[in-house]
Design a protein around this motif. Structure first.
Motif, PDB file in Angstrom:
ATOM      1  N   PRO A   4     -43.935 -10.698  46.441  1.00  0.00           N
ATOM      2  CA  PRO A   4     -42.744 -10.407  45.649  1.00  0.00           C
ATOM      3  C   PRO A   4     -42.451  -8.907  45.618  1.00  0.00           C
ATOM      4  O   PRO A   4     -43.350  -8.088  45.780  1.00  0.00           O
ATOM      5  N   GLU A   5     -41.215  -8.603  45.416  1.00  0.00           N
ATOM      6  CA  GLU A   5     -40.743  -7.222  45.438  1.00  0.00           C
ATOM      7  C   GLU A   5     -41.237  -6.449  44.217  1.00  0.00           C
ATOM      8  O   GLU A   5     -41.378  -7.019  43.130  1.00  0.00           O
ATOM      9  N   ALA A   6     -41.491  -5.177  44.392  1.00  0.00           N
ATOM     10  CA  ALA A   6     -41.876  -4.258  43.305  1.00  0.00           C
ATOM     11  C   ALA A   6     -43.176  -4.663  42.615  1.00  0.00           C
ATOM     12  O   ALA A   6     -43.315  -4.539  41.403  1.00  0.00           O
ATOM     13  N   VAL A   7     -44.152  -5.150  43.398  1.00  0.00           N
ATOM     14  CA  VAL A   7     -45.446  -5.561  42.864  1.00  0.00           C
ATOM     15  C   VAL A   7     -46.540  -4.791  43.591  1.00  0.00           C
ATOM     16  O   VAL A   7     -46.461  -4.578  44.798  1.00  0.00           O
ATOM     17  N   VAL A   8     -47.542  -4.361  42.850  1.00  0.00           N
ATOM     18  CA  VAL A   8     -48.725  -3.750  43.430  1.00  0.00           C
ATOM     19  C   VAL A   8     -49.919  -4.583  42.985  1.00  0.00           C
ATOM     20  O   VAL A   8     -50.148  -4.756  41.786  1.00  0.00           O
ATOM     21  N   LEU A   9     -50.648  -5.133  43.957  1.00  0.00           N
ATOM     22  CA  LEU A   9     -51.791  -5.978  43.657  1.00  0.00           C
ATOM     23  C   LEU A   9     -53.063  -5.142  43.603  1.00  0.00           C
ATOM     24  O   LEU A   9     -53.282  -4.287  44.459  1.00  0.00           O
ATOM     25  N   THR A  10     -53.893  -5.385  42.613  1.00  0.00           N
ATOM     26  CA  THR A  10     -55.210  -4.761  42.538  1.00  0.00           C
ATOM     27  C   THR A  10     -56.252  -5.869  42.654  1.00  0.00           C
ATOM     28  O   THR A  10     -55.974  -7.024  42.339  1.00  0.00           O
ATOM     29  N   ASP A  11     -57.434  -5.511  43.105  1.00  0.00           N
ATOM     30  CA  ASP A  11     -58.530  -6.475  43.276  1.00  0.00           C
ATOM     31  C   ASP A  11     -58.142  -7.645  44.170  1.00  0.00           C
ATOM     32  O   ASP A  11     -58.466  -8.796  43.889  1.00  0.00           O
ATOM     33  N   HIS A  12     -57.407  -7.358  45.233  1.00  0.00           N
ATOM     34  CA  HIS A  12     -57.027  -8.359  46.226  1.00  0.00           C
ATOM     35  C   HIS A  12     -57.556  -7.925  47.594  1.00  0.00           C
ATOM     36  O   HIS A  12     -57.655  -6.730  47.876  1.00  0.00           O
ATOM     37  N   ASP A  13     -57.871  -8.918  48.414  1.00  0.00           N
ATOM     38  CA  ASP A  13     -58.316  -8.669  49.787  1.00  0.00           C
ATOM     39  C   ASP A  13     -57.243  -9.123  50.755  1.00  0.00           C
ATOM     40  O   ASP A  13     -56.516 -10.091  50.489  1.00  0.00           O
TER      41      ASP A  13
END
Length: 75
Positions: A16-25
């Motif tokens: 999705p737009e304007a999202v930053v994922l943390t703790d993802h591989d």
């Protein structure tokens, strides 16, 4: 073909737009992205994968074909 898990601190997906994922591989096979999963799920689903730790790094889509001359139209 070998499977590799990339472990950056942040992943910036296209959707999705304007999202930053943390703790993802980011899981890749050869040169193809297989999936992006939360770190615990990725380690369970791909236990035999090679792991590349990327502390302090962000993975984002390649900025392909971003060279334009749009600013030159102002001249």
């Amino acid at each position: 073909m070998s499977v590799t898990r990339l472990l950056p601190d942040w992943v910036v997906p296209i959707e999705p737009e304007a999202v930053v994922l943390t703790d993802h591989d980011v899981v890749i096979e050869g040169s193809v992205i297989v999936t992006v999963l939360p770190r615990d799920q990725a380690s369970q689903q791909f236990p035999a994968a090679d792991v590349v730790s990327l502390p302090g790094q962000v993975l984002l889509p390649g900025l392909v074909n971003t060279h334009t001359h749009a600013a030159m139209t102002l001249l």
